[in-house]
Write an enzyme that holds these catalytic residues in place. Structure first.
Site, short mmCIF file in Angstrom:
data_model
loop_
_atom_site.label_atom_id
_atom_site.label_comp_id
_atom_site.label_asym_id
_atom_site.label_seq_id
_atom_site.Cartn_x
_atom_site.Cartn_y
_atom_site.Cartn_z
N GLU A 66 47.59 51.80 47.28
CA GLU A 66 46.72 52.01 48.42
C GLU A 66 47.51 52.63 49.58
O GLU A 66 48.25 51.92 50.27
CB GLU A 66 46.13 50.69 48.89
CG GLU A 66 45.33 49.98 47.82
CD GLU A 66 44.40 48.95 48.43
OE1 GLU A 66 43.18 49.14 48.34
OE2 GLU A 66 44.89 47.98 49.02
N ASN A 74 37.20 44.22 47.32
CA ASN A 74 37.92 43.31 48.23
C ASN A 74 37.07 43.14 49.49
O ASN A 74 36.97 44.07 50.29
CB ASN A 74 39.30 43.92 48.54
CG ASN A 74 40.07 43.10 49.57
OD1 ASN A 74 39.71 41.96 49.85
ND2 ASN A 74 41.12 43.69 50.10
N GLY A 111 37.28 48.45 49.36
CA GLY A 111 37.00 47.56 50.47
C GLY A 111 35.57 47.73 50.94
O GLY A 111 34.62 47.17 50.37
N GLY A 112 35.38 48.55 51.97
CA GLY A 112 34.07 48.70 52.61
C GLY A 112 32.92 48.95 51.65
O GLY A 112 31.84 48.36 51.79
N GLU A 136 47.24 45.04 54.37
CA GLU A 136 46.93 44.27 55.60
C GLU A 136 47.83 43.04 55.71
O GLU A 136 48.18 42.62 56.81
CB GLU A 136 45.44 43.93 55.62
CG GLU A 136 44.63 45.17 55.97
CD GLU A 136 43.25 45.24 55.37
OE1 GLU A 136 42.70 44.20 54.97
OE2 GLU A 136 42.73 46.37 55.28
N GLY A 171 40.14 52.23 54.87
CA GLY A 171 39.13 52.06 55.91
C GLY A 171 39.00 53.26 56.85
O GLY A 171 38.40 53.16 57.92
N LYS A 225 37.64 41.28 51.99
CA LYS A 225 38.43 41.00 53.20
C LYS A 225 37.79 39.86 54.01
O LYS A 225 37.26 38.93 53.41
CB LYS A 225 38.59 42.28 54.02
CG LYS A 225 39.10 43.45 53.17
CD LYS A 225 39.51 44.65 53.96
CE LYS A 225 39.98 45.73 52.99
NZ LYS A 225 40.52 46.91 53.67
N SER A 247 39.45 54.01 50.88
CA SER A 247 38.26 54.84 51.13
C SER A 247 37.59 55.35 49.86
O SER A 247 37.05 56.46 49.83
CB SER A 247 38.60 56.00 52.07
OG SER A 247 38.98 55.50 53.34
N HIS A 272 48.76 43.01 49.68
CA HIS A 272 47.82 43.98 50.26
C HIS A 272 48.41 44.52 51.57
O HIS A 272 49.08 43.79 52.30
CB HIS A 272 46.47 43.32 50.52
CG HIS A 272 45.43 44.32 50.94
ND1 HIS A 272 45.31 44.73 52.24
CD2 HIS A 272 44.51 45.00 50.23
CE1 HIS A 272 44.33 45.65 52.30
NE2 HIS A 272 43.84 45.81 51.10
#
Ligand code: PGA
Length: 252
Positions: A164, A10, A230-231, A95, A170, A12, A209, A93
Protein backbone atom coordinates in the site's frame (compact mmCIF):
# COMPACT_ATOMS: atom_id res chain seq x y z
CA UNK A 1 -4.00 -14.94 -11.40
CA UNK A 2 -2.59 -18.25 -10.20
CA UNK A 3 -3.50 -17.95 -6.52
CA UNK A 4 -7.07 -17.64 -5.24
CA UNK A 5 -7.78 -13.90 -5.24
CA UNK A 6 -8.11 -12.34 -1.82
CA UNK A 7 -10.17 -9.18 -1.44
CA UNK A 8 -10.09 -7.61 2.01
CA UNK A 9 -12.16 -4.66 3.20
CA UNK A 10 -10.52 -2.66 5.96
CA UNK A 11 -13.21 -0.69 7.76
CA UNK A 12 -10.66 1.20 9.89
CA UNK A 13 -12.36 3.28 12.63
CA UNK A 14 -15.74 3.17 10.87
CA UNK A 15 -18.92 1.27 11.60
CA UNK A 16 -21.33 0.65 14.45
CA UNK A 17 -24.04 -1.95 14.97
CA UNK A 18 -26.22 0.12 12.64
CA UNK A 19 -23.76 -0.75 9.83
CA UNK A 20 -24.10 -4.54 10.22
CA UNK A 21 -26.73 -4.85 7.44
CA UNK A 22 -24.07 -3.55 5.05
CA UNK A 23 -21.72 -6.34 6.14
CA UNK A 24 -24.51 -8.89 5.66
CA UNK A 25 -25.09 -7.56 2.14
CA UNK A 26 -21.35 -7.96 1.42
CA UNK A 27 -21.60 -11.52 2.76
CA UNK A 28 -24.40 -12.32 0.30
CA UNK A 29 -22.28 -11.02 -2.59
CA UNK A 30 -19.26 -13.03 -1.41
CA UNK A 31 -21.49 -16.12 -1.37
CA UNK A 32 -22.15 -15.66 -5.09
CA UNK A 33 -18.43 -15.60 -5.95
CA UNK A 34 -16.78 -18.53 -4.15
CA UNK A 35 -13.73 -18.32 -6.42
CA UNK A 36 -12.77 -15.19 -4.47
CA UNK A 37 -11.77 -15.16 -0.80
CA UNK A 38 -13.36 -12.13 0.86
CA UNK A 39 -12.43 -10.73 4.26
CA UNK A 40 -13.42 -7.73 6.36
CA UNK A 41 -11.50 -6.16 9.22
CA UNK A 42 -14.11 -4.29 11.27
CA UNK A 43 -13.33 -2.23 14.34
CA UNK A 44 -12.86 -4.57 17.33
CA UNK A 45 -16.29 -3.61 18.68
CA UNK A 46 -18.01 -5.27 15.70
CA UNK A 47 -15.82 -8.35 15.46
CA UNK A 48 -18.00 -10.81 17.35
CA UNK A 49 -21.20 -9.54 15.75
CA UNK A 50 -19.73 -10.00 12.27
CA UNK A 51 -18.39 -13.45 13.12
CA UNK A 52 -21.95 -14.38 14.14
CA UNK A 53 -23.65 -12.78 11.16
CA UNK A 54 -21.36 -13.62 8.23
CA UNK A 55 -20.77 -17.00 6.65
CA UNK A 56 -18.94 -16.34 3.36
CA UNK A 57 -16.66 -13.56 4.54
CA UNK A 58 -13.77 -14.15 6.93
CA UNK A 59 -13.45 -11.62 9.72
CA UNK A 60 -10.12 -10.24 10.91
CA UNK A 61 -8.57 -7.78 13.33
CA UNK A 62 -6.97 -4.53 12.17
CA UNK A 63 -4.09 -4.85 14.61
CA UNK A 64 -2.93 -6.91 17.58
CA UNK A 65 -0.39 -6.68 20.36
CA UNK A 66 2.79 -8.74 20.12
CA UNK A 67 2.28 -10.24 23.60
CA UNK A 68 -0.43 -12.79 24.35
CA UNK A 69 -1.62 -11.14 27.60
CA UNK A 70 -0.55 -8.69 30.26
CA UNK A 71 -0.62 -5.12 31.50
CA UNK A 72 -1.18 -3.35 28.16
CA UNK A 73 -4.23 -1.14 28.68
CA UNK A 74 -6.23 -0.62 25.54
CA UNK A 75 -4.53 -3.39 23.57
CA UNK A 76 -5.88 -6.65 22.15
CA UNK A 77 -3.79 -9.79 21.66
CA UNK A 78 -3.78 -12.32 18.84
CA UNK A 79 -5.22 -15.12 21.06
CA UNK A 80 -8.03 -12.69 22.03
CA UNK A 81 -8.81 -12.17 18.34
CA UNK A 82 -8.99 -15.95 17.94
CA UNK A 83 -11.28 -16.12 20.97
CA UNK A 84 -13.58 -13.53 19.35
CA UNK A 85 -13.74 -15.68 16.21
CA UNK A 86 -11.31 -13.76 14.01
CA UNK A 87 -9.50 -15.71 11.32
CA UNK A 88 -6.79 -13.22 10.40
CA UNK A 89 -5.13 -9.98 11.39
CA UNK A 90 -3.61 -6.99 9.59
CA UNK A 91 -0.21 -5.92 10.88
CA UNK A 92 1.99 -2.99 9.95
CA UNK A 93 -0.77 -1.04 8.22
CA UNK A 94 0.64 2.33 7.17
CA UNK A 95 -1.71 4.12 9.57
CA UNK A 96 -0.15 2.09 12.39
CA UNK A 97 3.33 2.80 11.06
CA UNK A 98 2.92 6.53 10.36
CA UNK A 99 0.19 7.69 12.73
CA UNK A 100 1.17 5.49 15.70
CA UNK A 101 4.92 5.28 15.18
CA UNK A 102 5.13 1.51 14.69
CA UNK A 103 8.30 0.24 13.02
CA UNK A 104 9.43 -2.86 11.18
CA UNK A 105 10.48 -4.86 14.23
CA UNK A 106 7.12 -4.29 15.90
CA UNK A 107 5.28 -5.28 12.70
CA UNK A 108 7.37 -8.46 12.62
CA UNK A 109 6.66 -9.25 16.28
CA UNK A 110 2.93 -8.75 15.70
CA UNK A 111 3.05 -10.95 12.59
CA UNK A 112 4.79 -13.69 14.57
CA UNK A 113 2.18 -13.34 17.34
CA UNK A 114 -0.61 -13.68 14.80
CA UNK A 115 0.90 -16.78 13.20
CA UNK A 116 1.60 -18.34 16.60
CA UNK A 117 -2.07 -17.88 17.49
CA UNK A 118 -3.08 -19.63 14.25
CA UNK A 119 -4.34 -16.50 12.50
CA UNK A 120 -3.81 -15.56 8.89
CA UNK A 121 -1.57 -12.50 8.79
CA UNK A 122 -1.60 -9.70 6.23
CA UNK A 123 1.66 -7.78 6.63
CA UNK A 124 1.43 -4.33 5.07
CA UNK A 125 4.29 -2.34 3.55
CA UNK A 126 4.45 0.77 1.40
CA UNK A 127 6.53 3.81 0.54
CA UNK A 128 5.85 7.46 1.30
CA UNK A 129 5.58 9.88 -1.57
CA UNK A 130 9.05 11.39 -1.18
CA UNK A 131 10.60 7.97 -1.72
CA UNK A 132 8.49 7.40 -4.83
CA UNK A 133 9.48 10.83 -6.19
CA UNK A 134 13.14 10.12 -5.44
CA UNK A 135 12.91 6.95 -7.53
CA UNK A 136 13.56 4.83 -4.43
CA UNK A 137 10.17 3.18 -3.93
CA UNK A 138 11.21 -0.40 -4.76
CA UNK A 139 14.37 -0.17 -2.65
CA UNK A 140 12.43 1.33 0.31
CA UNK A 141 9.64 -1.23 0.23
CA UNK A 142 11.99 -4.17 -0.22
CA UNK A 143 13.99 -3.08 2.83
CA UNK A 144 10.81 -2.52 4.87
CA UNK A 145 9.52 -5.93 3.84
CA UNK A 146 12.70 -7.81 4.69
CA UNK A 147 12.86 -6.13 8.09
CA UNK A 148 9.20 -6.93 8.81
CA UNK A 149 8.85 -10.50 7.53
CA UNK A 150 8.11 -12.96 10.32
CA UNK A 151 9.69 -16.32 11.03
CA UNK A 152 6.97 -18.58 9.69
CA UNK A 153 7.69 -21.95 11.33
CA UNK A 154 5.72 -23.91 8.76
CA UNK A 155 2.91 -21.33 8.64
CA UNK A 156 3.90 -19.69 5.38
CA UNK A 157 0.47 -20.49 3.92
CA UNK A 158 -1.03 -18.18 6.55
CA UNK A 159 0.94 -15.15 5.39
CA UNK A 160 -0.10 -12.52 2.83
CA UNK A 161 1.49 -9.19 1.98
CA UNK A 162 -0.37 -5.91 1.44
CA UNK A 163 1.49 -3.41 -0.73
CA UNK A 164 0.00 0.00 0.00
CA UNK A 165 1.78 3.15 -1.16
CA UNK A 166 1.15 5.60 1.69
CA UNK A 167 0.37 8.43 -0.74
CA UNK A 168 -2.33 6.37 -2.47
CA UNK A 169 -4.32 5.55 0.68
CA UNK A 170 -7.59 7.45 0.84
CA UNK A 171 -6.42 9.98 -1.75
CA UNK A 172 -7.97 8.73 -4.98
CA UNK A 173 -4.47 8.55 -6.48
CA UNK A 174 -3.06 5.23 -7.65
CA UNK A 175 0.32 4.27 -9.08
CA UNK A 176 0.53 3.34 -12.75
CA UNK A 177 -0.06 -0.30 -13.52
CA UNK A 178 3.59 -0.57 -14.55
CA UNK A 179 4.68 0.74 -11.13
CA UNK A 180 2.32 -1.65 -9.32
CA UNK A 181 3.63 -4.58 -11.37
CA UNK A 182 7.27 -3.64 -10.81
CA UNK A 183 6.71 -3.40 -7.05
CA UNK A 184 4.79 -6.68 -6.83
CA UNK A 185 7.50 -8.48 -8.83
CA UNK A 186 10.14 -7.09 -6.45
CA UNK A 187 8.10 -8.24 -3.44
CA UNK A 188 7.74 -11.71 -4.98
CA UNK A 189 11.49 -11.94 -5.54
CA UNK A 190 12.14 -10.94 -1.91
CA UNK A 191 9.61 -13.49 -0.61
CA UNK A 192 11.28 -16.29 -2.58
CA UNK A 193 14.70 -15.16 -1.35
CA UNK A 194 13.53 -15.31 2.26
CA UNK A 195 11.19 -18.33 2.25
CA UNK A 196 12.37 -20.33 -0.76
CA UNK A 197 9.84 -21.79 -3.22
CA UNK A 198 7.04 -21.37 -0.63
CA UNK A 199 7.39 -17.62 -1.20
CA UNK A 200 5.72 -18.11 -4.58
CA UNK A 201 2.46 -19.05 -2.83
CA UNK A 202 2.19 -15.98 -0.59
CA UNK A 203 -0.55 -13.69 -1.88
CA UNK A 204 0.43 -10.08 -2.52
CA UNK A 205 -2.48 -7.63 -2.32
CA UNK A 206 -2.46 -4.11 -3.71
CA UNK A 207 -4.08 -1.40 -1.55
CA UNK A 208 -4.60 2.34 -1.93
CA UNK A 209 -7.68 3.94 -3.51
CA UNK A 210 -8.97 0.70 -5.07
CA UNK A 211 -12.51 1.18 -6.41
CA UNK A 212 -14.86 -0.78 -8.63
CA UNK A 213 -13.70 1.52 -11.47
CA UNK A 214 -9.99 0.63 -11.26
CA UNK A 215 -10.06 -2.86 -9.69
CA UNK A 216 -10.06 -4.83 -12.93
CA UNK A 217 -6.99 -3.01 -14.18
CA UNK A 218 -5.06 -3.19 -10.89
CA UNK A 219 -5.88 -6.88 -10.41
CA UNK A 220 -4.39 -7.49 -13.85
CA UNK A 221 -0.94 -6.35 -12.69
CA UNK A 222 1.95 -8.81 -12.40
CA UNK A 223 1.89 -10.76 -9.11
CA UNK A 224 -1.26 -8.93 -7.93
CA UNK A 225 -3.22 -11.60 -6.04
CA UNK A 226 -5.90 -9.41 -4.53
CA UNK A 227 -6.75 -6.04 -3.05
CA UNK A 228 -6.86 -4.34 0.32
CA UNK A 229 -9.70 -1.85 0.20
CA UNK A 230 -10.52 0.93 2.64
CA UNK A 231 -13.18 3.48 1.69
CA UNK A 232 -14.74 1.39 -1.09
CA UNK A 233 -15.35 -1.54 1.29
CA UNK A 234 -17.76 0.34 3.55
CA UNK A 235 -20.82 -0.27 1.39
CA UNK A 236 -21.89 -3.42 -0.40
CA UNK A 237 -22.59 -1.38 -3.49
CA UNK A 238 -19.02 -0.08 -3.74
CA UNK A 239 -17.35 -3.33 -2.63
CA UNK A 240 -19.38 -5.60 -4.93
CA UNK A 241 -17.72 -4.34 -8.09
CA UNK A 242 -14.27 -5.13 -6.69
CA UNK A 243 -15.27 -8.68 -5.70
CA UNK A 244 -16.77 -9.16 -9.16
CA UNK A 245 -13.63 -7.84 -10.86
CA UNK A 246 -11.59 -10.44 -8.96
CA UNK A 247 -14.04 -13.21 -9.91
CA UNK A 248 -13.84 -12.15 -13.56
CA UNK A 249 -10.06 -12.58 -13.47
CA UNK A 250 -10.38 -16.17 -12.25
CA UNK A 251 -12.75 -16.96 -15.09
CA UNK A 252 -10.61 -15.13 -17.70
P1 PGA B 1 -8.35 3.20 0.75
O1 PGA B 1 -7.57 2.51 1.98
O2 PGA B 1 -8.88 2.10 -0.11
O3 PGA B 1 -9.42 4.02 1.40
O4 PGA B 1 -7.34 4.02 0.02
C1 PGA B 1 -6.78 1.35 1.79
C2 PGA B 1 -6.22 0.86 3.09
O5 PGA B 1 -5.72 1.68 3.89
O6 PGA B 1 -6.22 -0.36 3.38
Amino acid sequence: MALRPYIVGNWKMNGTRATLPEARAIDRIAGRFPSVEVGITPPFTLLSAMVNDLSHVSVGGQNCHAEAAGAFTGEISAPMLVDAGAQFVLVGHSERRWKFGEGDSLARAKAEAGLAAGLGVILCVGEREEMRLAGRAVETVTAQLKASLPRVDGMVGHLSIGYEPVWAIGTGRVPTLADVSAMHRAIRTALIEVYGPAGARIRILYGGSVTSANAAELLGGDEVDGALVGGASLTAEAFAGIIMAAAARVEA
